[in-house]
Design a protein around this motif. Structure first.
Motif, mmCIF file in Angstrom:
data_model
loop_
_atom_site.group_PDB
_atom_site.id
_atom_site.type_symbol
_atom_site.label_atom_id
_atom_site.label_comp_id
_atom_site.label_asym_id
_atom_site.label_seq_id
_atom_site.Cartn_x
_atom_site.Cartn_y
_atom_site.Cartn_z
ATOM 1 N N THR A 73 0.823 -1.217 0.000
ATOM 2 C CA THR A 73 0.000 0.000 0.000
ATOM 3 C C THR A 73 0.853 1.260 0.000
ATOM 4 O O THR A 73 0.325 2.367 -0.066
ATOM 5 C CB THR A 73 -0.928 0.038 1.231
ATOM 6 N N THR A 74 2.167 1.095 0.095
ATOM 7 C CA THR A 74 3.084 2.230 0.148
ATOM 8 C C THR A 74 4.011 2.214 -1.067
ATOM 9 O O THR A 74 3.954 1.309 -1.894
ATOM 10 C CB THR A 74 3.944 2.180 1.423
ATOM 11 N N ASP A 75 4.861 3.211 -1.122
ATOM 12 C CA ASP A 75 5.895 3.269 -2.159
ATOM 13 C C ASP A 75 7.280 3.052 -1.546
ATOM 14 O O ASP A 75 8.299 3.448 -2.125
ATOM 15 C CB ASP A 75 5.848 4.627 -2.874
ATOM 16 N N ALA A 76 7.311 2.405 -0.375
ATOM 17 C CA ALA A 76 8.580 2.146 0.302
ATOM 18 C C ALA A 76 9.472 1.254 -0.554
ATOM 19 O O ALA A 76 8.995 0.454 -1.359
ATOM 20 C CB ALA A 76 8.324 1.482 1.657
ATOM 21 N N ASP A 77 10.770 1.398 -0.342
ATOM 22 C CA ASP A 77 11.753 0.643 -1.124
ATOM 23 C C ASP A 77 11.757 -0.831 -0.699
ATOM 24 O O ASP A 77 11.162 -1.217 0.303
ATOM 25 C CB ASP A 77 13.143 1.251 -0.908
ATOM 26 N N VAL A 78 12.441 -1.651 -1.484
ATOM 27 C CA VAL A 78 12.556 -3.079 -1.180
ATOM 28 C C VAL A 78 13.577 -3.332 -0.077
ATOM 29 O O VAL A 78 13.680 -4.448 0.439
ATOM 30 C CB VAL A 78 12.951 -3.888 -2.436
ATOM 31 N N GLU A 79 14.316 -2.311 0.302
ATOM 32 C CA GLU A 79 15.277 -2.393 1.401
ATOM 33 C C GLU A 79 15.046 -1.241 2.354
ATOM 34 O O GLU A 79 14.419 -0.251 2.012
ATOM 35 C CB GLU A 79 16.715 -2.358 0.870
ATOM 36 N N GLY A 80 15.551 -1.392 3.588
ATOM 37 C CA GLY A 80 15.426 -0.310 4.546
ATOM 38 C C GLY A 80 14.415 -0.610 5.640
ATOM 39 O O GLY A 80 13.849 -1.703 5.716
ATOM 40 N N PRO A 81 14.136 0.382 6.516
ATOM 41 C CA PRO A 81 13.276 0.169 7.689
ATOM 42 C C PRO A 81 11.823 -0.150 7.360
ATOM 43 O O PRO A 81 11.117 -0.723 8.197
ATOM 44 C CB PRO A 81 13.399 1.492 8.460
ATOM 45 N N ASP A 82 11.351 0.213 6.177
ATOM 46 C CA ASP A 82 9.961 -0.051 5.797
ATOM 47 C C ASP A 82 9.854 -1.110 4.705
ATOM 48 O O ASP A 82 8.827 -1.216 4.031
ATOM 49 C CB ASP A 82 9.296 1.244 5.314
ATOM 50 N N SER A 83 10.912 -1.881 4.532
ATOM 51 C CA SER A 83 10.937 -2.937 3.521
ATOM 52 C C SER A 83 10.116 -4.140 3.978
ATOM 53 O O SER A 83 9.799 -4.280 5.165
ATOM 54 C CB SER A 83 12.370 -3.367 3.257
ATOM 55 N N PRO A 84 9.776 -5.052 3.069
ATOM 56 C CA PRO A 84 9.059 -6.263 3.465
ATOM 57 C C PRO A 84 9.778 -7.062 4.545
ATOM 58 O O PRO A 84 9.149 -7.554 5.483
ATOM 59 C CB PRO A 84 8.969 -7.049 2.158
ATOM 60 N N ALA A 85 11.108 -7.178 4.433
ATOM 61 C CA ALA A 85 11.865 -7.945 5.425
ATOM 62 C C ALA A 85 11.746 -7.323 6.811
ATOM 63 O O ALA A 85 11.483 -8.019 7.805
ATOM 64 C CB ALA A 85 13.328 -8.041 5.012
ATOM 65 N N ALA A 86 11.927 -6.007 6.902
ATOM 66 C CA ALA A 86 11.853 -5.324 8.195
ATOM 67 C C ALA A 86 10.453 -5.403 8.785
ATOM 68 O O ALA A 86 10.276 -5.649 9.989
ATOM 69 C CB ALA A 86 12.281 -3.863 8.035
ATOM 70 N N LEU A 87 9.447 -5.210 7.953
ATOM 71 C CA LEU A 87 8.066 -5.270 8.432
ATOM 72 C C LEU A 87 7.700 -6.682 8.887
ATOM 73 O O LEU A 87 7.009 -6.866 9.890
ATOM 74 C CB LEU A 87 7.110 -4.815 7.321
ATOM 75 N N ALA A 88 8.153 -7.692 8.147
ATOM 76 C CA ALA A 88 7.822 -9.074 8.492
ATOM 77 C C ALA A 88 8.456 -9.484 9.814
ATOM 78 O O ALA A 88 7.817 -10.164 10.632
ATOM 79 C CB ALA A 88 8.256 -10.015 7.374
ATOM 80 N N VAL A 89 9.685 -9.089 10.039
ATOM 81 C CA VAL A 89 10.347 -9.405 11.307
ATOM 82 C C VAL A 89 9.620 -8.710 12.464
ATOM 83 O O VAL A 89 9.384 -9.309 13.529
ATOM 84 C CB VAL A 89 11.828 -8.977 11.272
ATOM 85 N N ARG A 90 9.227 -7.474 12.232
ATOM 86 C CA ARG A 90 8.471 -6.742 13.262
ATOM 87 C C ARG A 90 7.144 -7.440 13.566
ATOM 88 O O ARG A 90 6.781 -7.622 14.731
ATOM 89 C CB ARG A 90 8.221 -5.313 12.780
ATOM 90 N N CYS A 91 6.445 -7.848 12.510
ATOM 91 C CA CYS A 91 5.167 -8.550 12.683
ATOM 92 C C CYS A 91 5.369 -9.860 13.436
ATOM 93 O O CYS A 91 4.590 -10.209 14.328
ATOM 94 C CB CYS A 91 4.529 -8.832 11.327
ATOM 95 N N LEU A 92 6.411 -10.598 13.084
ATOM 96 C CA LEU A 92 6.670 -11.884 13.731
ATOM 97 C C LEU A 92 6.907 -11.698 15.221
ATOM 98 O O LEU A 92 6.371 -12.454 16.044
ATOM 99 C CB LEU A 92 7.875 -12.569 13.084
ATOM 100 N N ARG A 93 7.713 -10.716 15.588
ATOM 101 C CA ARG A 93 8.008 -10.483 17.000
ATOM 102 C C ARG A 93 6.743 -10.128 17.766
ATOM 103 O O ARG A 93 6.544 -10.569 18.907
ATOM 104 C CB ARG A 93 9.048 -9.371 17.138
#
Length: 218
Positions: A182-202
Motif C-alpha cells: 500500500t506504500t511506495d517504500a523501497d525493497v530495502e530499509g526500515p519499511d521494507s518487506p523484510a523489516a516489516l515481516a520481522v516486526r510482525c513476527l516479534r
C-alpha cells in the motif's frame, strides 16, 4: 535400466510442465500489473506466454489462478531456508532469520520479484478472485510449515504452540507484504518487506512459550 529411463523421462516431463506453468504465471502477472485482472483475458495471457489457450486451461482454471505458482514460489523458498536451520537454533530465532533472508534483496532479480508481488497485491484489492488465490497460497504455506517448525522446535514442543508459530510466521509475511504494497517504500530499509515481516513476527510471537532446543532436539 528401463525403469531408470522411464524415471528420467518422467522427471524431464515434470520439469517441462513446471517451466510452462511458470511462463504462464509470469505472463499473467505482467498483464495484471499493466492492465489489471479485469483488463486481461486468458487469451492474452496465453499469447504472451507463447502457449495455446488449451495449454493454459490444462494447468489453470482461471486467469487469476495462473499467478499461483509465482506467489507460492516465495513461500517454498522461505520454507527451504527454514528447513536448513542449523541444529541448536531456537524456533523463534530460526523463523526470524529465515523470514529476513527470504525477503532480502541480494540482487535485482529478487527486487523485481518483490515489486511484482506488490503489483499483484495492489491488483488484488479490486479483484476478489485474485485475493482468493493469495489467501489460498498462504493457507497452503501454513499447512506445509507446521512439520518444519515441529522439527526445529523438538519433540517436547507443544503441538498447539507449533501450530501457532506456523500461523504467526505465515501471517507475519502476509501482513508485511500487504502493508508494504500500500506504500511506495523501497525493497530495502526500515519499511521494507523484510523489516516489516520481522516486526510482525516479534509482535505475533511475543506471548508464545515456543522456544525449543533446536532442530533435532529430543
Amino acid at each position: 535400466m528401463r525403469r531408470r529411463r522411464l524415471s528420467l523421462v518422467s522427471t524431464l516431463t515434470e520439469r517441462r510442465k513446471a517451466a510452462t506453468q511458470l511462463d504462464i504465471a509470469h505472463a499473467a502477472a505482467e498483464l495484471f500489473v499493466e492492465r489489471g485482472p479485469d483488463g486481461t483475458t486468458t487469451e492474452e495471457i496465453a499469447r504472451r506466454a507463447g502457449v495455446a489457450l488449451r495449454t493454459f486451461y490444462r494447468y489453470f482454471r482461471s486467469k487469476q489462478d495462473a499467478v499461483g505458482p509465482l506467489l507460492a514460489g516465495g513461500a517454498d523458498r522461505w520454507r527451504a531456508l527454514l528447513a536448513a536451520t542449523e541444529p541448536g537454533t531456537s524456533a523463534p530465532e530460526a523463523l526470524e532469520r529465515a523470514i529476513a533472508q527470504a525477503l532480502s534483496v541480494p540482487d535485482e532479480q529478487a527486487a523485481d520479484g518483490l515489486r511484482r508481488t506488490r503489483g499483484l497485491l495492489r491488483a488484488a484489492e479490486h479483484d476478489p478472485a485474485l485475493r482468493a488465490v493469495w489467501y489460498r497460497v498462504n493457507q497452503e504455506s501454513e499447512d506445509k510449515l507446521v512439520p518444519v517448525v515441529a522439527e526445529i522446535a523438538g519433540t517436547d514442543a507443544d503441538p498447539l504452540e507449533v501450530r501457532l508459530a506456523a500461523a504467526a510466521a505465515t501471517d507475519a509475511i502476509r501482513i508485511a507484504l500487504e502493508a508494504w504494497a500500500t506504500t511506495d517504500a523501497d525493497v530495502e530499509g526500515p519499511d521494507s518487506p523484510a523489516a516489516l515481516a520481522v516486526r510482525c513476527l516479534r509482535e505475533l510471537m511475543g506471548g508464545m512459550r515456543l522456544v525449543g532446543l533446536g532442530k533435532g532436539a529430543a
